[in-house]
Motif scaffolding. Structure first.
Motif, mmCIF file in Angstrom:
data_model
loop_
_atom_site.group_PDB
_atom_site.id
_atom_site.type_symbol
_atom_site.label_atom_id
_atom_site.label_comp_id
_atom_site.label_asym_id
_atom_site.label_seq_id
_atom_site.Cartn_x
_atom_site.Cartn_y
_atom_site.Cartn_z
ATOM 1 N N ASP A 42 0.775 -1.375 -0.355
ATOM 2 C CA ASP A 42 0.408 0.222 0.004
ATOM 3 C C ASP A 42 1.125 1.349 -0.162
ATOM 4 O OD1 ASP A 42 -1.918 1.755 0.115
ATOM 5 O OD2 ASP A 42 -2.428 1.968 2.594
ATOM 6 N N ARG A 43 1.221 2.283 -0.790
ATOM 7 C CA ARG A 43 2.073 3.210 -1.335
ATOM 8 C C ARG A 43 1.240 4.407 -1.033
ATOM 9 N NH1 ARG A 43 6.912 3.622 -2.357
ATOM 10 N NH2 ARG A 43 7.461 1.583 -2.685
ATOM 11 N N LYS A 44 1.706 5.426 -0.717
ATOM 12 C CA LYS A 44 0.869 6.802 -0.205
ATOM 13 C C LYS A 44 1.726 7.518 -1.162
ATOM 14 C CE LYS A 44 -2.853 5.125 2.259
ATOM 15 N NZ LYS A 44 -4.018 4.877 0.498
ATOM 16 N N THR A 45 1.663 8.669 -2.400
ATOM 17 C CA THR A 45 2.241 9.579 -2.495
ATOM 18 C C THR A 45 1.639 10.864 -2.389
ATOM 19 O OG1 THR A 45 1.703 9.508 -4.388
ATOM 20 C CG2 THR A 45 3.419 8.077 -3.918
ATOM 21 N N LEU A 46 2.957 12.149 -1.446
ATOM 22 C CA LEU A 46 2.514 13.172 -1.903
ATOM 23 C C LEU A 46 2.475 14.056 -3.506
ATOM 24 C CD1 LEU A 46 0.722 15.711 -0.344
ATOM 25 C CD2 LEU A 46 2.260 15.939 0.549
ATOM 26 N N LYS A 47 1.948 14.320 -4.381
ATOM 27 C CA LYS A 47 2.505 15.415 -5.110
ATOM 28 C C LYS A 47 3.143 16.633 -4.939
ATOM 29 C CE LYS A 47 -0.773 13.431 -8.771
ATOM 30 N NZ LYS A 47 -0.210 12.913 -9.912
ATOM 31 N N ASN A 48 4.142 16.333 -5.149
ATOM 32 C CA ASN A 48 4.874 18.613 -5.425
ATOM 33 C C ASN A 48 4.498 19.018 -5.619
ATOM 34 O OD1 ASN A 48 6.668 20.852 -4.470
ATOM 35 N ND2 ASN A 48 8.576 19.487 -5.403
ATOM 36 N N ALA A 52 6.853 23.979 -10.897
ATOM 37 C CA ALA A 52 5.953 23.273 -12.122
ATOM 38 C C ALA A 52 6.665 21.811 -12.378
ATOM 39 C CB ALA A 52 6.266 24.202 -13.081
ATOM 40 N N ALA A 53 7.416 21.361 -12.679
ATOM 41 C CA ALA A 53 7.785 20.289 -12.663
ATOM 42 C C ALA A 53 6.888 19.049 -12.045
ATOM 43 C CB ALA A 53 9.814 19.432 -12.354
#
Length: 174
Positions: A42-48, A52-53
């Motif tokens: 179970d992977r959680k990611t928080l976008k940066n 803009a990249a």
């Protein structure tokens, strides 16, 4: 360890909430052509969102499920009763297996083997596995019969020592 091709003995014992793994009475299940632990996460990611990249600002992962796939090649009455969640009775020269009578069994599984590449010993201790129903049971075919089962590894809460896995242990000869 480098390259690995394993061979060895797989044994099963009923799981016990009071008896330690090494004190259980294991029974050899015969020829097993596959013993494969697998995992999903179970992977959680928080976008940066700071530039803009894009990319990830933070991430976190943990194991969601741990499973153990086993291919039984010996379709003994005991193996069939175990895999089919049933019971066996023997009378007058035959054995009857009554299938799907019980809930999925909890077992402990031990692998004692060798790496055929380098001849070094390998042991696996799967502390608490809830067996799933067979994905297939080859009763007719052009090859030797195979009975595939996948079990779910559950936490063995008897194991409370820091640094000791509640799921499984691998012991590899140096």
């Amino acid at each position: 360890m480098s390259a690995f091709i394993g061979a060895g003995i797989v044994s099963v014992a009923p799981w016990s909430d009071t008896t330690a793994f090494d004190s259980l009475t294991f029974v050899d299940v015969g020829n097993v052509s596959k013993l494969v632990p697998s995992f999903s996460e179970d992977r959680k990611t928080l976008k940066n969102f700071r530039n803009a990249a894009g990319g990830n600002y933070a991430s976190f992962a943990r194991v969601d499920t741990a499973e153990l796939a086993i291919d039984f090649r010996d379709l003994s009455a005991a193996n069939l009763a175990l895999a089919l969640w049933g019971e066996k009775t023997t009378a007058a020269g035959h054995t009857t297996i009554e299938a799907l009578l019980n809930a999925a069994p909890l077992v402990a599984i031990k692998f004692v083997g060798v790496n055929l590449v380098d001849g070094k010993d390998a042991t696996g201790k799967f502390h608490k596995v809830r067996l799933g129903a067979p994905q297939g049971l080859d009763l007719i075919g052009e090859d030797f019969a195979n009975m595939s089962i996948t079990g779910t590894m559950e936490a063995d809460e008897k194991i409370v020592t820091a640094g000791k896995s509640q799921y499984f242990t691998l012991i590899l000869e140096d």
